[in-house]
Design a protein around this motif. Structure first.
Motif, PDB file in Angstrom:
ATOM      1  N   SER A  10      79.906  16.565  44.067  1.00 23.45           N
ATOM      2  CA  SER A  10      80.911  17.146  43.173  1.00 23.45           C
ATOM      3  C   SER A  10      80.399  17.216  41.742  1.00 23.45           C
ATOM      4  O   SER A  10      80.744  18.140  41.004  1.00 23.45           O
ATOM      5  CB  SER A  10      82.202  16.330  43.215  1.00 23.45           C
ATOM      6  OG  SER A  10      82.697  16.280  44.532  1.00 23.45           O
ATOM      7  N   GLU A  27      85.201  14.422  39.735  1.00 20.81           N
ATOM      8  CA  GLU A  27      86.409  15.172  39.371  1.00 20.81           C
ATOM      9  C   GLU A  27      87.068  14.548  38.143  1.00 20.81           C
ATOM     10  O   GLU A  27      87.639  15.245  37.320  1.00 20.81           O
ATOM     11  CB  GLU A  27      87.416  15.168  40.530  1.00 20.81           C
ATOM     12  CG  GLU A  27      87.061  16.095  41.686  1.00 20.81           C
ATOM     13  CD  GLU A  27      85.971  15.531  42.593  1.00 20.81           C
ATOM     14  OE1 GLU A  27      85.522  14.380  42.385  1.00 20.81           O
ATOM     15  OE2 GLU A  27      85.548  16.264  43.514  1.00 20.81           O
ATOM     16  N   ASP A  60      84.024  22.624  47.886  1.00 15.12           N
ATOM     17  CA  ASP A  60      83.648  21.198  47.869  1.00 15.12           C
ATOM     18  C   ASP A  60      84.658  20.388  48.676  1.00 15.12           C
ATOM     19  O   ASP A  60      85.735  20.883  49.009  1.00 15.12           O
ATOM     20  CB  ASP A  60      83.640  20.718  46.402  1.00 15.12           C
ATOM     21  CG  ASP A  60      82.961  19.363  46.228  1.00 15.12           C
ATOM     22  OD1 ASP A  60      82.286  18.901  47.151  1.00 15.12           O
ATOM     23  OD2 ASP A  60      83.117  18.771  45.135  1.00 15.12           O
ATOM     24  N   GLU A  61      84.307  19.156  48.964  1.00 12.84           N
ATOM     25  CA  GLU A  61      85.227  18.189  49.573  1.00 12.84           C
ATOM     26  C   GLU A  61      85.776  18.656  50.924  1.00 12.84           C
ATOM     27  O   GLU A  61      86.935  18.418  51.243  1.00 12.84           O
ATOM     28  CB  GLU A  61      86.399  17.895  48.626  1.00 12.84           C
ATOM     29  CG  GLU A  61      85.990  17.599  47.206  1.00 12.84           C
ATOM     30  CD  GLU A  61      85.790  16.113  46.936  1.00 12.84           C
ATOM     31  OE1 GLU A  61      86.581  15.306  47.411  1.00 12.84           O
ATOM     32  OE2 GLU A  61      84.808  15.781  46.247  1.00 12.84           O
TER      33      GLU A  61
HETATM   34 MG   LIG Z   1      82.913  14.821  45.889  1.00 15.28          MG
END
Ligand SMILES: [Mg+2]
Ligand SMILES: Nc1ncnc2c1ncn2[C@@H]1O[C@H](COP(=O)(O)OP(=O)(O)OP(=O)(O)O)[C@@H](O)[C@H]1O
Length: 495
Positions: free
Chosen positions: A58, A21, A210-211
């Protein structure tokens, strides 16, 4: 070929940040290692990306988003703030409060949410839509969702609440079945799907989730939330090749959701597991060294010509088989680990006003903090399946580095019976057979296994399939040794 770097580069060299990120705005595109796994995801053949913490889930999604946007696709990224497991658990009635199958309800709610989000981004381009048979979509969004400023999770919860209300609310039985059927079939938007497909002939929409592990609490709702999403993802991806929903999931989370691995057969062909090798991790660091030099305005011609190994040697000097061997042996082959270890070694060298290449002593000094942090992080990763795991790791403190199966089984037995006390492990350890515990310690990375007598030891990240029951000798993985005060000297350990 050896490369000598400008002494000034020592002060500014930077391996990037440990999370995608933050990396995406700092050169991830230039440093990206494009694996075959990435290609399969990019092509849409694989839509569920699975990997351990820090393996690069990610990174794949960030690159996908960037490239899809550049190609003119609409990209919807669902980010961590959008989920709150605590909120779900406190809002939704428990499964046993009514006969409502949560997974199905969550799947329907996810489908509803994702279709609405998709139609919203398409309706923004109202003019283009009007021609492609999309007026219906435009009108539906205008009439039903134009003023709603609800967050994404609220949209999902409101749909779940409608289902819950009918399931366990005071609705007459005959009506119940009918109403439920309507909701499960997404009747509100079902008629719009042909129009949506038509619009998708000319436009592409990519949804990235995601996440999912942020704030994970292993609750009934959290599990239904994720397994419902899997179902929704599979179903939506059948609508149109220009519509792709991608989901990433941490390995342990997947193992923590029985509904998912029971469905594994159905999902297997959609699943991409992230794997790294020594070569690909060396490439990753090589790219970061070159990128950093370029960014900081150094002459990179020699670096560009040099291979990844030469780039590495220009930055790290090493003993014996080299510093790369030393450092990579102290990872579980995850990019975040090698990036962190490299960054910390460099910091250590800077602290002593050194120069490039970073000396081995700096790597060793960095190893103390690195090893401790890794042991704690790994234990934290498994805190729902194996709470108190760090205490089990601690039991190996100061013990030999190598174990025969017999000795290890005995130790495991003492752990399970409580003869060697540990805390917080009541939920799993007392029921563990020695073989099972060996399996857990292998799976979490603490143990490496000797495949053949007189051979080297390998960790789970290095071998795809292994008959653990046949392994006769084990070793504590080097990543954990410094933290646990275990010497490397195999001679001593064997004694
Ligand atoms: Mg990640
Ligand atoms: N293919 C790749 N090429 C270059 N760098 C990568 C690649 N994959 C991952 N990285 C880098 O490795 C680090 C960890 O990756 P990332 O943040 O994607 O992990 P993750 O699997 O999402 O972890 P988490 O489970 O903690 O979310 C980041 O610095 C990222 O930029």
């Amino acid at each position: 070929m050896s490369v000598t770097l400008s002494p000034k580069f020592f002060d500014v060299l930077d391996f990037g940040t440990p999370s995608a990120e933050r990396d995406i705005s700092r050169g991830l595109e230039e440093c990206f290692v494009e694996s075959a796994a990435y290609q399969r995801v990019r092509s849409g053949a694989k839509t569920i990306v699975m990997g351990n913490r820090g393996a690069g889930k990610s990174a794949i999604f960030k690159m996908l988003a960037k490239r899809e946007r550049a190609a003119g696709s609409h990209v919807i990224e669902l980010s961590p703030e959008d989920y709150s497991y605590e909120l779900l658990s406190s809002t939704m009635a428990a499964e046993n409060a009514g006969s409502w199958a949560k997974q199905g309800a969550y799947a329907a709610a996810w489908k509803y949410l994702i279709y609405i989000l998709i139609m919203k981004v398409l309706a923004k381009k109202g003019m283009r839509l009007a021609k492609g048979g999309g007026r219906e979509i435009h009108n539906y969004i205008r009439d039903n969702h134009a003023t709603s400023q609800l967050g994404t999770l609220s949209l999902l919860i409101s749909y779940l609440k409608r289902l819950e209300g009918i399931k366990i609310g005071p609705v007459a039985a005959g009506l119940k079945a009918h109403e439920l059927d309507r909701l499960y079939k997404l009747e509100e938007i079902h008629e719009l799907l042909p129009a949506l497909r038509k619009v998708l002939d000319g436009q592409r929409v990519v949804v990235l989730v995601d996440e999912l592990d942020r704030g994970w609490d292993s609750s009934e709702d959290a599990k239904a939330f994720v397994s419902g999403l899997f179902q929704a993802c599979v179903s939506i991806n059948e609508q149109h090749p220009n519509l792709r929903v991608y989901v990433s999931l941490r390995q342990e989370l997947y193992d923590d959701i029985p509904a998912l691995y029971e469905d594994a057969q159905k999902h297997r062909d959609l699943l991409e597991r992230i794997h790294w090798s020594e070569e690909s991790l060396l490439e990753l660091i090589g790219k970061r060294i070159r990128y950093s030099a370029r960014e900081k305005g150094f002459d990179v011609e020699a670096l560009e010509r040099a291979g990844d190994a030469a780039c590495w040697s220009a930055v790290f000097s090493g003993p014996g088989q080299g510093s790369f061997r030393y450092m990579i042996d102290r990872t579980l082959y995850r990019p975040r680990e090698i990036i962190q270890f490299c960054s910390e070694a460099l910091e250590q060298a800077r602290g002593r006003a050194g120069q490039l290449p970073v000396p081995h002593t700096a790597i060793e000094r960095a190893e103390y903090g690195y090893s401790e942090e890794r042991a704690k992080d790994i234990a934290a990763e498994y805190r729902f399946q194996y709470p108190g795991l760090l205490g089990v790791f601690e039991v190996f403190r100061g013990r030999p580095c190598t174990f025969s199966r017999q000795d290890l089984e005995l130790l495991c037995l003492e752990l399970a019976t409580g003869e060697i006390p540990t805390s917080g492990t009541e939920s799993w350890l007392p029921n563990c057979e020695p073989n099972e515990l060996i399996g857990i310690l292998w799976q979490t990375g603490l143990l490496s296994a000797q495949l053949n007598a007189d051979d080297a030891y390998f960790g789970k990240h290095q071998v795809q399939h292994l008959n653990l029951a046949a392994v006769q000798r084990f070793q504590i993985h080097p990543m954990f040794r410094t933290h646990l005060g275990i010497g490397d000297s195999v001679g001593g350990a064997l004694a």
